[in-house]
Write a protein that holds these residues in place. Structure first.
Motif, mmCIF file in Angstrom:
data_model
loop_
_atom_site.group_PDB
_atom_site.id
_atom_site.type_symbol
_atom_site.label_atom_id
_atom_site.label_comp_id
_atom_site.label_asym_id
_atom_site.label_seq_id
_atom_site.Cartn_x
_atom_site.Cartn_y
_atom_site.Cartn_z
ATOM 1 N N ILE A 106 38.818 43.683 33.206
ATOM 2 C CA ILE A 106 38.842 42.260 33.532
ATOM 3 C C ILE A 106 38.780 41.433 32.244
ATOM 4 O O ILE A 106 38.086 41.790 31.283
ATOM 5 C CB ILE A 106 37.658 41.888 34.463
ATOM 6 C CG1 ILE A 106 37.735 40.415 34.857
ATOM 7 C CG2 ILE A 106 36.340 42.159 33.801
ATOM 8 C CD1 ILE A 106 36.635 39.999 35.830
ATOM 9 N N ASP A 107 39.510 40.329 32.219
ATOM 10 C CA ASP A 107 39.456 39.389 31.097
ATOM 11 C C ASP A 107 38.329 38.401 31.366
ATOM 12 O O ASP A 107 38.494 37.426 32.103
ATOM 13 C CB ASP A 107 40.793 38.664 30.958
ATOM 14 C CG ASP A 107 40.861 37.806 29.701
ATOM 15 O OD1 ASP A 107 39.790 37.436 29.167
ATOM 16 O OD2 ASP A 107 41.970 37.483 29.256
ATOM 17 N N ALA A 108 37.160 38.677 30.785
ATOM 18 C CA ALA A 108 35.984 37.854 31.058
ATOM 19 C C ALA A 108 36.164 36.425 30.570
ATOM 20 O O ALA A 108 35.657 35.481 31.185
ATOM 21 C CB ALA A 108 34.748 38.474 30.414
ATOM 22 N N HIS A 109 36.880 36.243 29.469
ATOM 23 C CA HIS A 109 37.124 34.887 28.965
ATOM 24 C C HIS A 109 37.945 34.088 29.974
ATOM 25 O O HIS A 109 37.679 32.905 30.219
ATOM 26 C CB HIS A 109 37.848 34.944 27.621
ATOM 27 C CG HIS A 109 37.045 35.537 26.513
ATOM 28 N ND1 HIS A 109 36.064 34.839 25.839
ATOM 29 C CD2 HIS A 109 37.057 36.791 25.971
ATOM 30 C CE1 HIS A 109 35.521 35.612 24.920
ATOM 31 N NE2 HIS A 109 36.097 36.806 24.974
ATOM 32 N N GLU A 110 38.933 34.741 30.580
ATOM 33 C CA GLU A 110 39.762 34.071 31.578
ATOM 34 C C GLU A 110 38.946 33.694 32.809
ATOM 35 O O GLU A 110 39.071 32.581 33.337
ATOM 36 C CB GLU A 110 40.921 34.979 31.990
ATOM 37 C CG GLU A 110 41.815 34.379 33.074
ATOM 38 C CD GLU A 110 42.857 35.351 33.594
ATOM 39 O OE1 GLU A 110 43.547 35.009 34.582
ATOM 40 O OE2 GLU A 110 42.981 36.453 33.038
ATOM 41 N N SER A 111 38.092 34.613 33.268
ATOM 42 C CA SER A 111 37.298 34.332 34.462
ATOM 43 C C SER A 111 36.307 33.203 34.208
ATOM 44 O O SER A 111 36.132 32.313 35.050
ATOM 45 C CB SER A 111 36.558 35.590 34.936
ATOM 46 O OG SER A 111 35.605 36.023 33.985
ATOM 47 N N LEU A 112 35.656 33.208 33.044
ATOM 48 C CA LEU A 112 34.709 32.146 32.720
ATOM 49 C C LEU A 112 35.403 30.793 32.623
ATOM 50 O O LEU A 112 34.878 29.774 33.090
ATOM 51 C CB LEU A 112 33.981 32.457 31.417
ATOM 52 C CG LEU A 112 32.886 33.522 31.470
ATOM 53 C CD1 LEU A 112 32.348 33.806 30.075
ATOM 54 C CD2 LEU A 112 31.757 33.101 32.403
ATOM 55 N N GLU A 113 36.568 30.764 32.017
ATOM 56 C CA GLU A 113 37.316 29.521 31.889
ATOM 57 C C GLU A 113 37.690 28.986 33.265
ATOM 58 O O GLU A 113 37.562 27.788 33.542
ATOM 59 C CB GLU A 113 38.564 29.731 31.039
ATOM 60 C CG GLU A 113 39.459 28.496 30.910
ATOM 61 C CD GLU A 113 38.776 27.325 30.232
ATOM 62 O OE1 GLU A 113 39.077 26.171 30.609
ATOM 63 O OE2 GLU A 113 37.947 27.559 29.332
ATOM 64 N N ARG A 114 38.172 29.878 34.125
ATOM 65 C CA ARG A 114 38.546 29.466 35.476
ATOM 66 C C ARG A 114 37.332 28.918 36.231
ATOM 67 O O ARG A 114 37.405 27.870 36.888
ATOM 68 C CB ARG A 114 39.146 30.656 36.226
ATOM 69 C CG ARG A 114 39.517 30.387 37.682
ATOM 70 C CD ARG A 114 40.664 29.419 37.791
ATOM 71 N NE ARG A 114 41.041 29.198 39.196
ATOM 72 C CZ ARG A 114 41.878 28.257 39.598
ATOM 73 N NH1 ARG A 114 42.444 27.460 38.713
ATOM 74 N NH2 ARG A 114 42.166 28.112 40.866
ATOM 75 N N GLN A 115 36.217 29.591 36.152
ATOM 76 C CA GLN A 115 35.010 29.139 36.851
ATOM 77 C C GLN A 115 34.524 27.803 36.304
ATOM 78 O O GLN A 115 34.095 26.932 37.074
ATOM 79 C CB GLN A 115 33.908 30.196 36.717
ATOM 80 C CG GLN A 115 34.170 31.463 37.496
ATOM 81 C CD GLN A 115 33.243 32.594 37.082
ATOM 82 O OE1 GLN A 115 33.686 33.615 36.588
ATOM 83 N NE2 GLN A 115 31.947 32.398 37.258
ATOM 84 N N LEU A 116 34.576 27.655 34.987
ATOM 85 C CA LEU A 116 34.149 26.391 34.380
ATOM 86 C C LEU A 116 35.018 25.244 34.866
ATOM 87 O O LEU A 116 34.510 24.168 35.210
ATOM 88 C CB LEU A 116 34.199 26.491 32.863
ATOM 89 C CG LEU A 116 33.853 25.204 32.097
ATOM 90 C CD1 LEU A 116 32.423 24.775 32.366
ATOM 91 C CD2 LEU A 116 34.091 25.392 30.603
ATOM 92 N N GLN A 117 36.314 25.447 34.900
ATOM 93 C CA GLN A 117 37.215 24.388 35.359
ATOM 94 C C GLN A 117 36.907 23.995 36.801
ATOM 95 O O GLN A 117 36.883 22.798 37.130
ATOM 96 C CB GLN A 117 38.664 24.849 35.226
ATOM 97 C CG GLN A 117 39.153 24.976 33.800
ATOM 98 C CD GLN A 117 40.570 25.515 33.717
ATOM 99 O OE1 GLN A 117 41.305 25.536 34.707
ATOM 100 N NE2 GLN A 117 40.977 25.955 32.539
#
Length: 376
Positions: free
Chosen positions: A225-236
């Motif tokens: 999993i791309d954790a940076h991508e998931s965190l960015e999506r959740q933050l948005q």
């Protein structure tokens, strides 16, 4: 949210949400929960789940599904009403966690948690901040592997509704990379220290992790999993919902102020007829409508996963943070002395607006994100 941007289904959703709130938890009743340790009632939470408050961003096969093909805009429509009527509870974190597990979780995690989130059978919250309330991409929580287990050591700060949560989605770092871990709050070594929240309808806490051991399956998603991508999506998602909630609160506060300026008589005429007040109200309306427009655009770009979503979301957050405080303060000034009284609802709106924007929309931090997105 702009009414003209909503579909007929979304208008019906807003109407149903408003009718439910006015019948079940109007502000006069919500005030009685300010001293409650949880801040809300679990039966009420289940009723909100029946209306789809936590299922819009969850895949249909797991008990979710939105009314339209634009789930984030549907949720933002509800968020407007949550802010407008100062509803308590874990609305933002439940939706963020549901979206994260639905999109990035393993099949087992989806099957286990998503139906519970959609039905509010389990309360789940997100823990992305350090002990000072700053976004640290998990730096304050060490996650290490030990055979078939993971071990958590550190602190997550300012965790919303942690006191009543059954699970945390805690952001940490493993081998220098961000990870997220699904943590039952009853796990050995988990400590929840309640903090005093400026918003009387909300609960926040610091959560400590003292050698908390969990199965490796508690890590969100697969190893690739791309954790940076998931965190960015959740933050948005979190920021869009925070902005929508803030706009709802601002709109309600401004409407109260308009009505007061018509009702309050000074020198034989309504104070709203004086030029100085007219200028203030005109400026506030401009700021408010701009906040609505920006939030509507942010919801749309995040919903369709536009390439410039991160930049637009941060622009919106920074604008809402800057002008929400000004709108709230000027509304208080127009009300005069009565606006400072405990019995008046004005201060409750100010508390909600300030707390929400401080947590998710802090302008200086979002200015930095804009600079990074634009490579400045």
């Amino acid at each position: 949210m702009y009414d003209e941007n909503l579909t007929e289904e979304q208008r019906m959703l807003r109407q149903t949400t408003t009718q439910f709130i006015e019948a079940q938890l109007p502000l006069s009743v919500a005030r009685t929960l300010h001293d409650d340790p949880s801040g809300y009632d679990r039966t009420w939470l289940s009723q909100t789940a029946d209306l789809g408050w936590y299922s819009m961003l969850i895949a249909e096969k797991y008990g979710g599904g939105s009314m339209t093909n634009h789930p984030l805009i549907d949720v933002a429509t509800i968020a407007d009403s949550v802010g407008r009527y100062l509803q308590p509870g874990p609305f933002i974190p439940m939706n963020v966690v549901g979206a994260a597990i639905s999109e990035f979780g393993t099949d087992a995690q989806r099957e286990d948690f998503l139906p519970k989130i959609a039905a509010a059978e389990a309360v789940m919250t997100w823990a992305p901040f350090d002990s000072g309330g700053e976004w640290d991409s998990g730096g304050g929580l060490e996650v290490s592997r030990d055979g078939s287990q993971v071990v958590l050591r550190g602190v997550r700060g300012f965790v919303p509704e942690a006191q009543s949560a059954d699970y945390l989605l805690a952001v940490g770092r493993c081998d220098g990379e961000p990870v997220q871990v699904i943590v039952p709050t009853g796990s050995a070594g988990v400590g929840v220290e309640a903090l005093t929240c400026y918003d009387l309808s909300r609960r926040i806490a610091d959560v400590s992790f003292d050698d908390v051991r969990l199965p490796a399956a508690a890590l969100l998603g697969a190893d690739d999993i791309d954790a940076h991508e998931s965190l960015e999506r959740q933050l948005q998602i979190a920021v869009v919902l925070a902005c929508a909630e803030t706009v709802g609160a601002l709109d309600a506060m401004f409407s109260m102020t308009v009505q007061y300026s018509k009702d309050r008589i000074a020198f034989g005429r309504p104070i709203g007829s004086f030029q100085a007040i007219k200028h203030i109200m005109a400026d506030l309306l401009l700021y408010l409508e701009s906040c609505k427009a920006a939030t509507a655009e942010a919801a749309q770009v995040v919903d369709r996963r536009a390439g410039d979503a991160a930049e637009i979301v941060s622009m919106t957050a920074a604008y809402v943070d800057e002008y929400a405080t000004e709108i709230a303060q000027e509304c208080l000034q127009v009300h005069g002395g009565i606006g400072f009284t405990w019995e008046h609802d004005l201060h409750l709106y100010m508390r909600r607006i300030r707390t929400t924007t401080s947590m998710w929309c802090e302008k200086a931090w979002h200015y930095e994100r804009i600079c990074e997105a634009c490579a400045l």
